[in-house]
Design a protein around this motif. Structure first.
Motif, PDB file in Angstrom:
ATOM      1  N   ALA A   1     147.358  17.488  61.089  1.00 29.14           N
ATOM      2  CA  ALA A   1     147.440  17.177  59.658  1.00 29.14           C
ATOM      3  C   ALA A   1     148.850  17.382  59.118  1.00 29.14           C
ATOM      4  CB  ALA A   1     146.457  18.039  58.886  1.00 29.14           C
ATOM      5  N   GLU A   2     149.631  18.247  59.767  1.00 26.12           N
ATOM      6  CA  GLU A   2     151.000  18.509  59.324  1.00 26.12           C
ATOM      7  C   GLU A   2     151.993  17.502  59.899  1.00 26.12           C
ATOM      8  OE1 GLU A   2     150.074  23.281  58.888  1.00 26.12           O
ATOM      9  OE2 GLU A   2     150.899  22.472  60.754  1.00 26.12           O
ATOM     10  N   ARG A   3     151.606  16.846  60.969  1.00 24.14           N
ATOM     11  CA  ARG A   3     152.441  15.784  61.555  1.00 24.14           C
ATOM     12  C   ARG A   3     152.143  14.418  60.941  1.00 24.14           C
ATOM     13  NH1 ARG A   3     154.710  16.768  66.761  1.00 24.14           N
ATOM     14  NH2 ARG A   3     154.067  18.734  67.721  1.00 24.14           N
ATOM     15  N   ARG A   4     151.010  14.326  60.274  1.00 22.04           N
ATOM     16  CA  ARG A   4     150.521  13.032  59.794  1.00 22.04           C
ATOM     17  C   ARG A   4     151.393  12.494  58.674  1.00 22.04           C
ATOM     18  NH1 ARG A   4     146.544  10.802  55.996  1.00 22.04           N
ATOM     19  NH2 ARG A   4     146.685  12.740  54.798  1.00 22.04           N
ATOM     20  N   VAL A   5     151.676  11.203  58.735  1.00 24.64           N
ATOM     21  CA  VAL A   5     152.355  10.525  57.637  1.00 24.64           C
ATOM     22  C   VAL A   5     151.290  10.096  56.641  1.00 24.64           C
ATOM     23  CG1 VAL A   5     153.704   8.504  56.972  1.00 24.64           C
ATOM     24  CG2 VAL A   5     154.285   9.765  59.058  1.00 24.64           C
ATOM     25  N   SER A   6     151.371  10.637  55.438  1.00 25.17           N
ATOM     26  CA  SER A   6     150.376  10.329  54.406  1.00 25.17           C
ATOM     27  C   SER A   6     150.689   8.990  53.742  1.00 25.17           C
ATOM     28  CB  SER A   6     150.375  11.440  53.348  1.00 25.17           C
ATOM     29  OG  SER A   6     149.630  11.049  52.215  1.00 25.17           O
ATOM     30  N   PRO A   7     149.665   8.247  53.355  1.00 23.63           N
ATOM     31  CA  PRO A   7     149.884   6.992  52.628  1.00 23.63           C
ATOM     32  C   PRO A   7     150.074   7.175  51.131  1.00 23.63           C
ATOM     33  CG  PRO A   7     147.548   7.281  53.003  1.00 23.63           C
ATOM     34  CD  PRO A   7     148.225   8.456  53.673  1.00 23.63           C
ATOM     35  N   ASP A   8     150.049   8.429  50.636  1.00 20.31           N
ATOM     36  CA  ASP A   8     149.938   8.627  49.189  1.00 20.31           C
ATOM     37  C   ASP A   8     151.183   8.223  48.407  1.00 20.31           C
ATOM     38  OD1 ASP A   8     147.354   9.430  49.470  1.00 20.31           O
ATOM     39  OD2 ASP A   8     147.748  11.577  49.267  1.00 20.31           O
ATOM     40  N   VAL A   9     152.394   8.446  48.960  1.00 14.30           N
ATOM     41  CA  VAL A   9     153.595   7.995  48.243  1.00 14.30           C
ATOM     42  C   VAL A   9     153.544   6.483  48.049  1.00 14.30           C
ATOM     43  CG1 VAL A   9     156.100   7.687  48.382  1.00 14.30           C
ATOM     44  CG2 VAL A   9     155.085   9.904  48.928  1.00 14.30           C
ATOM     45  N   GLU A  10     153.232   5.767  49.121  1.00 12.46           N
ATOM     46  CA  GLU A  10     153.182   4.308  49.023  1.00 12.46           C
ATOM     47  C   GLU A  10     152.024   3.856  48.132  1.00 12.46           C
ATOM     48  OE1 GLU A  10     153.699   0.393  51.848  1.00 12.46           O
ATOM     49  OE2 GLU A  10     153.508   2.362  52.760  1.00 12.46           O
ATOM     50  N   ARG A  11     150.914   4.571  48.174  1.00  9.47           N
ATOM     51  CA  ARG A  11     149.765   4.210  47.351  1.00  9.47           C
ATOM     52  C   ARG A  11     150.111   4.317  45.860  1.00  9.47           C
ATOM     53  NH1 ARG A  11     145.552   7.775  49.253  1.00  9.47           N
ATOM     54  NH2 ARG A  11     145.148   6.202  50.828  1.00  9.47           N
ATOM     55  N   VAL A  12     150.848   5.354  45.486  1.00 10.52           N
ATOM     56  CA  VAL A  12     151.179   5.552  44.069  1.00 10.52           C
ATOM     57  C   VAL A  12     152.355   4.688  43.638  1.00 10.52           C
ATOM     58  CG1 VAL A  12     151.967   7.242  42.356  1.00 10.52           C
ATOM     59  CG2 VAL A  12     150.254   7.908  44.056  1.00 10.52           C
ATOM     60  N   LEU A  13     153.401   4.631  44.477  1.00 13.82           N
ATOM     61  CA  LEU A  13     154.641   3.956  44.072  1.00 13.82           C
ATOM     62  C   LEU A  13     154.708   2.500  44.505  1.00 13.82           C
ATOM     63  CD1 LEU A  13     157.247   6.785  44.826  1.00 13.82           C
ATOM     64  CD2 LEU A  13     155.974   6.326  42.712  1.00 13.82           C
TER      65      LEU A  13
END
Length: 272
Positions: A241-253
Motif C-alpha cells: 500500500a505504501e508503494r502503490r501509486v494512487s489515482p487520487d491526484v489525477e482523479r481530483v485534478l
C-alpha cells in the motif's frame, strides 16, 4: 473566507498562491512572520499547539486548511467551530492507514475530525518531495546527498499537487467526507532523487547510503522515536500500500501528478 494554517510551509505557500489567484479572501496563519503572504490578506501569528491562540485567527472564516500539529486536536476543532468554521480540509499521513501504531498523532486528528460536526476532507500524503530539502546544506557544500535504503522506491508527492487538491476541496463541491491518498506518478529511490537534483543543477550529486542506525540517530533529532522507527520501516521495507501509486491526484485534478524531476527543477535554487 478560508483560514490557512501552516501558510509559510511547503504546501501552505502553494495553497495561498492558488487561493489568491482565485480571488479568495483568506486569513493566513503561521507561528512566524508573514513571509510570502499575498498583499491584502490578513495574517495572524498563532500556534496549533495552543488552541486558544487560534480563536481570533479563525474569526470570520467558514473553511479551514488544517495541518496536523500540536497535541490537542479537539481543542483546535472546538476553536474552529466556535469561530463559525463549517468545513475542514486536513493534511494527514498515509501511515494512518498502513502503520497506525507508529502514526497515532495524525490518527488522533482524524478521529477528532470524524467526531466533529464539520464537513471534512482528509488528504493522506506519503512522503513529500520537499523532504529532499534536508539535503540542501550538504548538496550546496559538497554536492553530496545521504540517505538510507538508497534503492528502495516510493511514490513521493509534490507539495504543489497537495496544495492543488486542497484548493479543489476548499473551493468546489463534491469532496465532503472524502479521504484522498496523494502520491506522485511513480516510485523513485533516494539515489534517483539525488540524481534528479544533480540534473537540475547541471552537475552531479554524489549519493551516500547511510546505515539504518545512522539514519535513526539523525531522525531522532527532530521526531519522536516511534515516528522515526515507523518512517524507517516505510523507507526500508514498504508495504504494498505504501508503494502503490494512487489515482487520487489525477482523479481530483484531471491530470497526472508531477514527477520528482519537475519539483527538482523548480527547487534547484535551494541546492545551488
Amino acid at each position: 473566507m478560508i483560514a490557512v494554517t501552516g501558510a509559510t510551509g511547503n504546501v501552505g505557500r502553494e495553497l495561498i498562491r492558488i487561493l489568491d489567484e482565485a480571488g479568495e479572501a483568506m486569513t493566513t496563519i503561521s507561528r512566524g512572520e508573514a513571509q510570502g503572504v499575498p498583499a491584502g490578506s490578513r495574517h495572524v501569528r498563532a500556534d496549533l499547539a495552543d488552541p486558544d491562540s487560534l480563536r481570533s485567527a479563525f474569526d470570520g472564516a467558514d473553511a479551514l486548511f488544517l495541518l496536523v500539529a500540536g497535541d490537542d486536536p479537539q481543542g483546535v476543532l472546538d476553536s474552529a467551530e466556535a469561530a463559525g468554521i463549517r468545513r475542514v480540509v486536513m493534511v494527514s499521513s498515509l501511515g494512518v492507514a498502513t502503520r497506525p501504531d507508529a502514526y497515532r498523532h495524525p490518527a488522533a486528528f482524524e478521529t477528532a475530525l470524524r467526531g466533529s460536526g464539520l464537513d471534512r476532507t482528509v488528504l493522506r500524503c506519503g512522503g513529500l518531495n520537499s523532504n529532499a530539502f534536508a539535503w540542501a546544506g550538504s548538496i550546496r557544500a559538497d554536492r553530496v546527498a545521504a540517505a538510507p535504503f538508497g534503492d528502495v522506491g516510493l511514490p513521493m508527492v509534490d507539495p504543489a499537487d497537495v496544495a492543488e487538491v486542497a484548493a479543489a476541496a476548499l473551493l468546489r463541491p463534491g469532496h465532503a467526507d472524502a479521504v484522498y491518498e496523494l502520491t506522485g506518478p511513480a516510485p523513485t529511490t533516494p539515489r534517483e532523487r539525488a540524481a534528479a537534483i544533480g540534473a537540475a543543477l547541471g552537475e552531479p550529486v554524489r549519493f551516500v547510503e547511510q546505515s539504518r542506525e545512522e539514519a535513526l540517530k539523525q531522525m531522532l533529532g527532530f521526531m519522536p522515536e516511534p515516528v522515526a522507527e515507523g518512517t524507517l520501516a516505510i523507507l526500508g521495507e514498504p508495504l504494498a500500500a505504501e508503494r502503490r501509486v494512487s489515482p487520487d491526484v489525477e482523479r481530483v485534478l484531471r491530470r497526472a501528478p508531477r514527477p520528482f524531476a519537475d519539483w527538482a527543477a523548480r527547487s534547484a535554487a535551494a541546492f545551488r
